[in-house]
Each structure stands twice: as structure tokens, then as C-alpha cells.
Design a protein around this motif. Structure first.
Motif: not given
Length: 343
Positions: A172-189
Motif C-alpha cells: 500500500t505504501m509504494y502503491g500510494c507513492m506511485a500514484t499521481s496526486p491528480e488521481n486523488y481517489v486512488q491515492k487517498y484509498a
């Protein structure tokens, strides 16, 4: 009267040692006035003093026994004073830690006249996400502990707990870091999943006393707050060179943490040294990581202001959350060990 209340049975004990003449006087003081009839007084002279003295002793003993049994309600009052005293001590420790850390490590301050508004806003947003993440972990850990998750986790094979916990946390940590800040739904999930994974692993800490957890939290806030203040006001990029040594230090601390799972129980001295290394060495290493991460956050803020990277305070907060959790766990364990030694 105060002396009698401190020693409730002293008066009854003294009465037993009094001579008979004093007993007659005591009887005459506590009973009705003496009659003028000498015959009546002479008849009751042999039986009345004994019965009245026995009654007086019984009354005094029962009275002071009730006072003695009611003392616990009065003794409980100083606890509020002790709590206030501990809070004052904690506040003093926080202030002294901030002052001492600033005087020792922060001799070379910023040369640009203070922190620019963009860097300050970037750092404040990071601290806000860090506080929210720690709050989510605390609430989720409490809910899992009440549901019985901690008991089931403690009964599970430790290798399974370590493997699944590391896989979930790192994924979950690296998945969050790899997600762009523009895709905030996936990032915050993914960020929320990371916090829930930490809560699931750390829920057994709630078996400790609430006072120990509160004290550990106070010490963690004091330590991280003082170090973060030093990192924010120090010269730009002054402590970024610590990345390599800290990475080597955290590797040694991690290996010492796995020692109880590998070494036999007969290696008592080795396990003792590995435990000390994991506790006190971990405090030093993650305190250094806090200093390094704060300066790295400010460095990323300057790069984001120039448009070289995207602004991503969620990723920055994950590093500070890990620093907070590792310092908090070690403080809680040290305080719990000291509490057990006192018993």
C-alpha cells in the motif's frame, strides 16, 4: 483532633491503659450528671463503671473504625495533584528538549531570512496529513482491539504476522507513492489502506496501560517536534547527507529486531543486547530520520515551486508517520519495561 484522625485507634488503646480512677472520671464525663444520692452511687459503684466503660470503648472503637474505613476516599484526592504534577513535568521536558536540541544542532540557521511562504505551506500540509494518518491509525487500532483482533493476532504464527504485515504495508505504501496526486481517489484509498495496515499490526499495543501509552505519545511528540523544528529552521540541505548512514543504521536495527525469531532462548545475553540495540538504537536512528525527512520535505517544496516535481504532501507524510510510529513503539516498550521492573 487531627492527631486522632491520623491514628484512629490510639485513643481506644490509651483508654485500656488508664487506671480505674480515671475510668470512673471518664464514665462520669460521658454519662449523665452524678446523682446526689450517695446510696445510689455506692450501689452502682461496682457495676456501672465497668458497663459504661465498655460501652464507651465500643462507641469510640466503632466511631474511629468508621473514620478509618472512610480514609481511602480521602486518599484518592492527591491523584489529581500527581496527574497535574506529571503534566507539568511533561511540559517541562518538551520545552527543555526543544531548547536543548535547538542550541546543540541548530547553530547555523537559514540565510534567506526565514522560511518562504510556499515552503511553509508545503510543510504545514505535510504535518496535517501526518496528524490525520496517526489519528486514523489510533482510532482503527482501538476499534480492532475492541473487536478481539488483538487476541487473534497474538495467537497467530509470528512469521505469518511479519510476512503478511510487511507485504500489506509495503504494497500500500509504494502503491500510494506511485500514484499521481491528480488521481486523488486512488491515492487517498491506498493511503487509507496503509494506515489501516499499520493499525492492524499495532493494535496489540493497547494491552498496555493507557498511562504508558499517553506518556509514550507525549515523549514522541516532544522528540519529533524538537527535531522537526531544528530541521525546519536549519540551513538549507544541511542534513541531507544523513540519508546513507541512516539507511545503514535502520538495516542494523531491523536485523536486531528479528533476532528473537531466530536465536534460541538460551542465548540470553545476546538477546539482551539485540533488544537494547533495537530500542535505543532505533530511537537514535528514527530521530535522525525525522531530521532528514523534514529537510527533504523542504527540498522537495523548493523543487515543486520551480515546477521540477509535482506537489505531493501525502507521500511526504508517510515518511513522518513511519518515524512517529517507530519512535512511539520504542518509548512504549521502554516505559512498560520500567513499570514491570518497579513491580
Amino acid at each position: 483532633m487531627a492527631f486522632v484522625l491520623r491514628q484512629p485507634f490510639a485513643l481506644s488503646t490509651a483508654l485500656k491503659r488508664l487506671p480505674k480512677t480515671t475510668a470512673v472520671a471518664t464514665r462520669a464525663f460521658h454519662t449523665s450528671p452524678l446523682r446526689t444520692n450517695a446510696l445510689t452511687s455506692s450501689k452502682s459503684k461496682s457495676a456501672a463503671p465497668i458497663s459504661s466503660l465498655a460501652k464507651s470503648r465500643h462507641v469510640l472503637q466503632s466511631t474511629f473504625r468508621r473514620t478509618y474505613m472512610q480514609q481511602p476516599s480521602e486518599v484518592a484526592r492527591p491523584d489529581s495533584g500527581n496527574l497535574a504534577q506529571r503534566l507539568l513535568y511533561g511540559a517541562g521536558i518538551v520545552g527543555a528538549t526543544v531548547l536543548a536540541t535547538n542550541m546543540i544542532f541548530n547553530r547555523e540557521t537559514r540565510e534567506d531570512g526565514g522560511m518562504p511562504p510556499f515552503e511553509r505551506q508545503y510543510l504545514n500540509d505535510t504535518f496535517l496529513h501526518t496528524g490525520l494518518g496517526v489519528g486514523i491509525i489510533g482510532v482503527a487500532a482501538q476499534a480492532l482491539h475492541r473487536s478481539g483482533w488483538s487476541y487473534r493476532l497474538m495467537a497467530t504464527n509470528p512469521w505469518v504476522v511479519v510476512g503478511v504485515g510487511l507485504a500489506t504495508s509495503i504494497g500500500t505504501m509504494y502503491g500510494c507513492m506511485a500514484t499521481s496526486p491528480e488521481n486523488y481517489v486512488q491515492k487517498y484509498a491506498l493511503w487509507g489502506g496503509f494506515n489501516l495496515a499499520q493499525a492492524a499490526i499495532l493494535s496489540p499495543l493497547l494491552f498496555l496501560q493507557p498511562a504508558i501509552l499517553a506518556q509514550a505519545g507525549l515523549y514522541t511528540v516532544a522528540m519529533m517536534g524538537s527535531i522537526a523544528f531544528v530541521g525546519a529552521t536549519a540551513k538549507q540541505e544541511k542534513y541531507l547527507y544523513l540519508g546513507g548512514p541512516l539507511l545503514a543504521g535502520v538495516a542494523i536495527v531491523a536485523v536486531s529486531g528479528f533476532a528473537p525469531l531466530v536465536l534460541p532462548a538460551t542465548a540470553v545475553r545476546t538477546l539482551l543486547w539485540t533488544e537494547r540495540l533495537w530500542l535505543y538504537g532505533g530511537l537514535a536512528v528514527f530521530g535522525g530520520f525525522t531530521l532528514y525527512d523534514v529537510q527533504k520535505i523542504l527540498h522537495h517544496a523548493r523543487m515543486a515551486e520551480r515546477g521540477l516535481i509535482q506537489k505531493d504532501t501525502v507521500n511526504e507524510s508517510i515518511h513522518l508517520e513511519l518515524d512517529f510510529l517507530n519512535i512511539f513503539i520504542r518509548f512504549a516498550q521502554i516505559l512498560a519495561m520500567r513499570s514491570n521492573n518497579r513491580k
